[in-house]
Design a protein around this motif. Sequence first.
Motif, PDB file in Angstrom:
ATOM      1  N   ARG B  83       0.825  -1.209   0.000  1.00 56.91           N
ATOM      2  CA  ARG B  83       0.000   0.000   0.000  1.00 56.91           C
ATOM      3  C   ARG B  83       0.859   1.259   0.000  1.00 56.91           C
ATOM      4  O   ARG B  83       0.561   2.212  -0.721  1.00 56.91           O
ATOM      5  N   SER B  84       1.921   1.274   0.791  1.00 49.36           N
ATOM      6  CA  SER B  84       2.697   2.517   0.833  1.00 49.36           C
ATOM      7  C   SER B  84       3.534   2.686  -0.430  1.00 49.36           C
ATOM      8  O   SER B  84       3.742   3.812  -0.892  1.00 49.36           O
ATOM      9  N   ARG B  87       1.173   4.157  -2.917  1.00 50.05           N
ATOM     10  CA  ARG B  87       0.899   5.571  -2.657  1.00 50.05           C
ATOM     11  C   ARG B  87       2.049   6.455  -3.126  1.00 50.05           C
ATOM     12  O   ARG B  87       1.844   7.560  -3.609  1.00 50.05           O
ATOM     13  N   ARG B  88       3.262   5.939  -2.973  1.00 47.95           N
ATOM     14  CA  ARG B  88       4.426   6.737  -3.371  1.00 47.95           C
ATOM     15  C   ARG B  88       4.592   6.779  -4.889  1.00 47.95           C
ATOM     16  O   ARG B  88       5.065   7.752  -5.461  1.00 47.95           O
ATOM     17  N   PRO B  90       2.024   5.829  -7.622  1.00 47.01           N
ATOM     18  CA  PRO B  90       0.743   5.315  -8.147  1.00 47.01           C
ATOM     19  C   PRO B  90       0.801   4.888  -9.610  1.00 47.01           C
ATOM     20  O   PRO B  90       0.246   3.855  -9.980  1.00 47.01           O
ATOM     21  N   ALA B 142      -4.349  -2.054  -3.592  1.00 51.07           N
ATOM     22  CA  ALA B 142      -3.340  -0.993  -3.440  1.00 51.07           C
ATOM     23  C   ALA B 142      -3.365  -0.047  -4.640  1.00 51.07           C
ATOM     24  O   ALA B 142      -3.258   1.173  -4.485  1.00 51.07           O
ATOM     25  N   GLU B 145      -6.570   2.128  -4.349  1.00 52.93           N
ATOM     26  CA  GLU B 145      -6.442   3.121  -3.283  1.00 52.93           C
ATOM     27  C   GLU B 145      -5.514   4.262  -3.717  1.00 52.93           C
ATOM     28  O   GLU B 145      -5.851   5.431  -3.595  1.00 52.93           O
ATOM     29  N   ALA B 146      -4.360   3.902  -4.259  1.00 58.25           N
ATOM     30  CA  ALA B 146      -3.377   4.912  -4.650  1.00 58.25           C
ATOM     31  C   ALA B 146      -3.824   5.666  -5.900  1.00 58.25           C
ATOM     32  O   ALA B 146      -3.480   6.827  -6.094  1.00 58.25           O
ATOM     33  N   ARG B 155      -9.653   6.617   5.031  1.00 58.90           N
ATOM     34  CA  ARG B 155      -8.606   5.651   5.327  1.00 58.90           C
ATOM     35  C   ARG B 155      -9.139   4.573   6.268  1.00 58.90           C
ATOM     36  O   ARG B 155      -8.838   3.392   6.103  1.00 58.90           O
TER      37      ARG B 155
END
Lengths: 181, 181
Positions: B83-84, B87-88, B90, B142, B145-146, B155
């Motif tokens: 997930r992170s 996000r970083r 996408p 993921a 979400e991103a 969230r």
Amino acid sequence: MAINRDAILDATLALAEERGLDAVSMRAVAARLGVTPMALYRHVGDKQGLLDGVVERLLDELPSPDASLAPDERLRELAGALRSTARRHPDVFVMLLRRPATTPASLRARERVYAALADAGVPEDLVPRVERLVSTFMLGFAASEAGGRFAQHSRATLDADLAWALEVVRGALGGGRRSAE
Amino acid sequence: MAINRDAILDATLALAEERGLDAVSMRAVAARLGVTPMALYRHVGDKQGLLDGVVERLLDELPSPDASLAPDERLRELAGALRSTARRHPDVFVMLLRRPATTPASLRARERVYAALADAGVPEDLVPRVERLVSTFMLGFAASEAGGRFAQHSRATLDADLAWALEVVRGALGGGRRSAE
DNA sequence: ACCTGAACACCGTTCAAGT
DNA sequence: ACCTGAACACCGTTCAAGT
């Protein structure tokens, strides 16, 4: 030249299907319509707007399963339609994961899943969550299959994967049902 | 100028993080390295090769959960890392769905999931299938979400979605375990 | 209202040349 | 072995102009 938004989206999808998304440029779409590139801007805003329109088209081409079918059957039909759409437009398809699921076509598709889940006995307050998880899985699966992530696996293996996934979901939901008996 | 493949991938990731994937061009990456665009070709093949290398980098930055942790905990750690990463990066992230899961970094990541599933009691012959389904769901989640597909959800809602999904999988697998007791 | 022409600031990539 | 310069065939988009 007589052009409009619909004709532009038709031309774009045809071009993407024939030569891939990389071949889709404002200039190439315009050429296919016999018009200058700048003529498109009035109708689709800009290139991002063109792509947004094409993604929306894809969602609107999904079937509306007959309400008389069993809920399972309707979900399977939607899943199958998603897979064949992904196969026909692999690059456009992944864009579905990159924009909010709040467009009109997106809402229409979602309502069909909501209806099937509710008819399958999913408690009303759980329907949105289950829809998010089931749709997310199916988008990921169809995108992976069409995008080549599963290239080394046979169609039969993937069909079995999907059947197993449906069993898992049915198990989780059937559990909810049983607890109400 | 001293350049090599690693430095090129570093520069590309930094550029993508700062200005988005659209800003990543052979020319822009070269400029960041103080070199002409043509100098890159020797090291990465072509632009597709550059992007492939970047995707591989992303996979290789995933953590290797401590083997002493509970299997559930390890899967949660991998899911969180995914997930992170999404996000970083996408736009780079969705490319994961567009290439075969057979690259070295891809295999390394997969082995970690295999190990966690096996330790959780998944029968050996089911491990590959469960891995495909779980990974596919996580990639889709993921990426969604991103990418903004869940933009209207908090969230907390998404965290709860994920926890529910883990419960469903645990239910399906726990069932397999129980039947062996 | 809708389309065009010319222009601007970019792309990826090839190829021959330099060191 | 590795980088450069010049060139080719493209991009998306703006802006003023035409009808």
